[in-house]
Write an enzyme that holds these catalytic residues in place. Structure first.
Site, PDB file in Angstrom:
ATOM      1  N   LYS A 263      -8.708   4.877   2.041  1.00  0.00           N
ATOM      2  CA  LYS A 263      -9.660   3.340   1.121  1.00  0.00           C
ATOM      3  C   LYS A 263     -10.786   2.612   2.812  1.00  0.00           C
ATOM      4  O   LYS A 263      -9.842   3.047   3.360  1.00  0.00           O
ATOM      5  CB  LYS A 263      -8.796   2.519   0.885  1.00  0.00           C
ATOM      6  CG  LYS A 263      -7.904   2.601   0.147  1.00  0.00           C
ATOM      7  CD  LYS A 263      -7.203   1.932  -0.541  1.00  0.00           C
ATOM      8  CE  LYS A 263      -6.604   1.612  -1.248  1.00  0.00           C
ATOM      9  NZ  LYS A 263      -7.287   1.514  -3.131  1.00  0.00           N
ATOM     10  N   ARG A 337      -1.419   5.524 -11.860  1.00  0.00           N
ATOM     11  CA  ARG A 337      -1.331   6.740 -12.654  1.00  0.00           C
ATOM     12  C   ARG A 337      -0.395   7.342 -12.728  1.00  0.00           C
ATOM     13  O   ARG A 337       0.310   7.978 -13.523  1.00  0.00           O
ATOM     14  CB  ARG A 337      -2.730   6.792 -13.433  1.00  0.00           C
ATOM     15  CG  ARG A 337      -3.421   7.169 -12.656  1.00  0.00           C
ATOM     16  CD  ARG A 337      -4.661   7.422 -13.525  1.00  0.00           C
ATOM     17  NE  ARG A 337      -5.525   5.981 -12.266  1.00  0.00           N
ATOM     18  CZ  ARG A 337      -7.373   5.240 -12.764  1.00  0.00           C
ATOM     19  NH1 ARG A 337      -7.714   6.261 -13.810  1.00  0.00           N
ATOM     20  NH2 ARG A 337      -7.456   4.674 -12.132  1.00  0.00           N
TER      21      ARG A 337
HETATM   22  N1  BES Z   1      -4.512   0.313  -6.029  1.00  0.00           N
HETATM   23  C1  BES Z   1      -5.454   0.118  -5.887  1.00  0.00           C
HETATM   24  C2  BES Z   1      -5.980  -0.951  -7.359  1.00  0.00           C
HETATM   25  C3  BES Z   1      -6.389  -2.253  -6.101  1.00  0.00           C
HETATM   26  C4  BES Z   1      -7.333  -1.547  -5.954  1.00  0.00           C
HETATM   27  C5  BES Z   1      -5.236  -2.973  -6.562  1.00  0.00           C
HETATM   28  C6  BES Z   1      -7.890  -3.331  -5.488  1.00  0.00           C
HETATM   29  C7  BES Z   1      -5.714  -4.571  -5.442  1.00  0.00           C
HETATM   30  C8  BES Z   1      -6.876  -4.883  -5.170  1.00  0.00           C
HETATM   31  C9  BES Z   1      -5.324   1.313  -6.816  1.00  0.00           C
HETATM   32  O1  BES Z   1      -3.633   2.176  -6.665  1.00  0.00           O
HETATM   33  C10 BES Z   1      -6.362   2.003  -6.581  1.00  0.00           C
HETATM   34  O2  BES Z   1      -7.016   2.387  -5.368  1.00  0.00           O
HETATM   35  N2  BES Z   1      -7.474   3.077  -8.198  1.00  0.00           N
HETATM   36  C11 BES Z   1      -8.897   2.969  -7.339  1.00  0.00           C
HETATM   37  C12 BES Z   1      -8.859   3.539  -8.513  1.00  0.00           C
HETATM   38  C13 BES Z   1     -10.029   4.961  -8.584  1.00  0.00           C
HETATM   39  C14 BES Z   1     -10.032   5.230  -7.890  1.00  0.00           C
HETATM   40  C15 BES Z   1     -10.781   5.475  -9.866  1.00  0.00           C
HETATM   41  C16 BES Z   1      -9.802   1.036  -7.431  1.00  0.00           C
HETATM   42  O3  BES Z   1      -9.442   0.647  -8.339  1.00  0.00           O
HETATM   43  O4  BES Z   1     -10.843   1.689  -6.815  1.00  0.00           O
HETATM   44 MN    MN Z   2      -5.162   3.630  -4.831  1.00  0.00          MN
END
Ligand code: BES
Ligand code: MN
Ligand code: ZN
Length: 481
Positions: A263, A337
């Protein structure tokens, strides 16, 4: 914080000794012959009091009242929403003062959800996180008296709300802890400590046991971190063992760096909240411990860090889940997931009446619904309706999203049974479609709480959602027949 329900009208409220008395007045207010009514009539006449919840009026050492401070607060039509606003504004008015004992009285008999709102709002407004401060300045308010005019059937509602507060605050505590103070092992410790309460048992599985179960997907996420994973299983048995339990599955990523699909640095600290689903499960059990209802509930928490090291899972790696389905991990940041799918398969062994998973799953859900409503996904109309209405009556709202099979198209891959990500469109739904593949054996619902579990900015912190929703759902829908 200690809550107490009392019966008193405005004349009685005038005699209630406390550091602050909050009087909740709806627009249909009819003054009596008591001192408080006289104050209200005067301030109304002077045009200083409106029935709007954001304009409370502070009276300091008012003559003839036993309290040190009185706050006259309008609650408009008396709805839960207005009560919540009014209590928050009233508490903010007296917050600087040394208010140890607070009384909140309703001038007219409120609806159930308004009582709930008053209890949860006062807790919310006075909550302080202190665990990682060197000189903790904790919550000042210690006692809260809620006053209702005349006898009512609201005692059970009040007790539920007080239990919900205990659960919400337990969830907040764990979600707010930084990742180095809330490792998978420490989270398991919190779950174990809940087993001290009657009818709660806790079992914790480590890497060896999880490997034996064949949870290749969960293990793939955990392998990039030096912190060992934990699979936490909580059981609350409040009725016959033969009654099928409701299973709550909470995403327990104690820190989500994204892994190799790392990230950006900005706001990455907020990914300590990525175990808010797990925290909500712990919170629900904390509330069950208080209430001891005649239901059966199981909590399953797959807990690990999503980090990156020389052994970390790589984009393109294919793993085998406990269900036997193979998964191509195209993006290591779609890890929620991956841990949930194995936990869902594990849930089959409880022969559940329903399984609800709770997860800070997608940024896409934040974009879709913001911080107001959690995303609700279920192919089961009865379950979806029950969760929706539990959200409404607990003021912990959610909104149903679609699950058409066409949304799963993007999860197809040439290299495994399924990919862990699809394209950017409808990201919250494609995530839910991925999970749905692992839920064929029971009625299932998924709550995406990415937008509702915590607040950013100056008020940064966990909200304790959706503990209130889940508790309300369990208490109203999971009653044994
Ligand atoms: N924990 C995050 C989701 C999230 C992001 C929650 C920002 C709250 C604020 C999750 O694990 C994630 O990183 N999801 C990705 C999925 C994508 C790679 C398909 C996302 O939402 O960017
Ligand atoms: Mn994530
Ligand atoms: Zn995550």
């Amino acid at each position: 914080m200690n809550f107490e329900l009392k019966t008193f009208d405005l004349a009685g409220a005038a005699n209630e000794k406390c550091d602050a008395l909050v009087v909740l007045l709806s627009q249909s207010f009819k003054p009596g012959k008591d001192v408080l009514s006289a104050f209200v009539t005067q301030t109304l006449k002077a045009g200083d009091l409106e029935f709007k919840p954001d304009k409370p009026l502070l009276l300091y050492r008012p003559a003839g009242l036993a309290c040190s401070r009185a706050v006259l607060a309008g609650i408009g039509d008396g709805s839960a929403k207005e009560v919540r606003k009014a209590v928050a504004a009233a508490v903010a008015l007296v917050k600087a003062g040394h208010v140890k004992k607070l009384a909140i009285c309703f001038a007219a008999l409120p609806q159930e959800d308004a009582v709930r709102a008053a209890v949860t709002a006062v807790a919310e407004a006075t909550y302080v996180f202190t665990t990682t401060k060197s000189k903790p300045e904790g919550r000042v308010v210690q006692r809260v008296v809620v006053g209702l005019p005349g006898p009512s059937k609201l005692k059970p509602v009040f007790d539920r709300a007080v239990a919900a507060v205990a659960g919400i605050e337990y969830a907040k505590e764990w979600a707010n802890r930084p990742a180095n103070h809330a490792t998978p092992t420490l989270l398991a410790g919190a779950a174990r400590s809940l087993a001290k309460f009657p009818n709660i048992k806790c079992e914790v599985l480590g890497p060896k046991e999880v490997a034996k179960l064949g949870m290749g997907s969960f293990m793939a996420v955990a392998q990039g971190s030096d912190e060992p994973l934990r699979l936490i299983v909580l059981r609350y048995v409040g009725t016959l063992k033969s009654e099928a339990p409701t299973v709550l599955v909470g995403k327990g990523i104690t820190f989500d760096s994204g892994g190799i699909s790392i990230k950006p640095a900005a706001e990455m600290d907020e990914m300590k909240f990525d175990m808010s689903g797990a925290a909500s499960v712990l919170g629900v059990f904390r509330a069950l411990a208080e209430l001891q209802p005649a239901i059966n509930v199981v909590g399953v928490i797959p807990a690990c860090e999503n980090l990156l090291n020389g052994r970390a899972v790589k984009p393109g790696d294919v793993v085998t889940s406990m269900s036997g389905q193979t998964i191509e991990i195209l993006n290591t940041d779609a890890e929620g997931r991956l841990v949930l799918c194995d936990a869902l398969t594990y849930a089959e062994r409880f022969k559940p009446r329903a399984v609800v998973d709770i997860a800070t799953l997608t940024g896409a859900c934040v974009i879709a619904l913001g911080a107001v409503r959690s995303g609700l996904f279920s192919a089961n109309d009865e379950l979806a309706t029950a969760l929706l209405s539990a959200g409404e009556s607990s003021s912990d709202l959610c909104w149903r999203m679609p699950l058409d099979d066409d949304y799963a198209e993007g999860l197809k891959t040439n290299f495994a049974d399924v990919a862990n990500v699809a394209g950017r469109p409808a990201g919250a739904i494609t995530a839910a479609k991925f999970l749905q593949r692992f839920t064929q054996k029971f009625p299932w619902a998924h709550l995406d709480i990415a937008g509702t579990a915590w607040k950013s900015g100056v008020a940064k912190g966990a909200t304790g959602r959706p503990v209130a929703l889940l508790l309300e759902y369990l208490l109203t829908s999971a009653k044994p027949r």
